[in-house]
Design a protein around this motif. Structure first.
Motif, short mmCIF file in Angstrom:
data_model
loop_
_atom_site.label_atom_id
_atom_site.label_comp_id
_atom_site.label_asym_id
_atom_site.label_seq_id
_atom_site.Cartn_x
_atom_site.Cartn_y
_atom_site.Cartn_z
N ARG A 1 0.86 -1.18 0.00
CA ARG A 1 0.00 0.00 0.00
C ARG A 1 0.89 1.23 0.00
O ARG A 1 1.91 1.26 0.71
N GLY B 1 -2.76 4.81 1.01
CA GLY B 1 -3.63 3.66 1.13
C GLY B 1 -3.97 2.91 -0.14
O GLY B 1 -4.66 1.90 -0.09
N MET C 1 -3.57 0.30 -2.99
CA MET C 1 -2.85 -0.96 -3.16
C MET C 1 -2.20 -1.01 -4.53
O MET C 1 -2.78 -0.58 -5.53
#
Length: 250
Positions: free
Chosen positions: A237, A241, A243
């Motif tokens: 990540r 945040g 991915m």
């Protein structure tokens, strides 16, 4: 007729400048503001070859994410076929003058993806498994892997390659376009919703990339882990945040 390919990668994030500062050193990207869009848009490239873009997360969305674009020469027809087969349109085709037309859709299980039709039939260089910093692999996590595999094969002309058992996690189904392995489809684990969970980018060293991710405020979720063929992957990540993953030699 050639199968459809991924032609662009787009990060929707809370802080565009922080995102480009994170990914630039990690993937060797050069960032440049693109004029003429609806809002600020930053393109990223490697040695003059375009890979993707970074933009602010739209209002109402709270979680940064990566979005992959599939190339088409007939965006209207592609959207119709997608919806006729059970997909959903999130935004009908619209035009960016001088660039092309875009559309946002989701497959029958709910995983989002986009279409792009170039204004000048430019050849995309975003996906290149031989160049670091470019798209290298695409991974779909979904509630019905078998149905998803058949859906995408029918939409984009992808063929299904090896199916690798992963024990309790189910089967990892590789998909290909014109003999090139593009990615894999697997069952979503736990509470994860259906999504194209990981877009993989090539790196010269997976271990060095993992160290840089951690040093730069990202989080390594898995790896470095060797995969069939000898490459090593790192799933992570970014600091905001979103991915993503990298793949390369150890």
């Amino acid at each position: 007729m050639s199968a459809s390919r991924f032609v662009w990668y787009e990060l929707l994030t809370r802080d565009v400048d922080a995102a480009t500062a994170f990914y630039g050193p990690l993937l060797g990207w050069q960032a440049q503001d693109f004029p003429g869009g609806e809002g600020r848009y930053v393109t990223v490239s490697v040695d003059g070859r375009g890979v993707g873009g970074v933009m602010a997360l739209p209002e109402g969305m709270s979680k940064p994410f990566w979005l992959g674009y599939i190339g088409t020469s007939d965006i209207g027809g592609s959207v119709r076929r997608f919806t006729d087969a059970g997909g959903v349109v999130h935004r009908e085709p619209w035009e960016i003058p001088g660039v092309g037309q875009l559309a946002l859709v989701a497959d029958p299980q709910g995983a989002g993806i986009a279409f792009f039709q170039s204004a000048e039939n430019r050849t995309s260089e975003a996906f290149d498994q031989n160049r670091p910093g470019h798209g290298n692999w695409h991974e779909l996590h979904t509630t019905d892997p078998e149905a998803a595999a058949q859906f995408y094969a029918g939409q984009f002309g992808w063929t299904l390659g090896a199916a690798m058992p992963m024990g309790a996690m189910g089967t990892y189904q590789i998909f290909e376009a014109d003999g090139t392995q593009l990615g894999g489809i697997m069952r979503a684990q736990g509470p994860m919703p259906p999504m194209w969970a990981y877009y993989y980018f090539g790196v010269p060293s997976s271990r060095a990339a993992a160290a840089r991710i951690a040093e730069s405020g990202g989080t390594v979720l898995n790896g470095p882990q060797e995969v069939p063929g000898g490459a090593m992957i790192v799933q992570a990540r970014d600091p905001q945040g979103a991915m993503f993953a990298v793949v390369g030699p150890a």
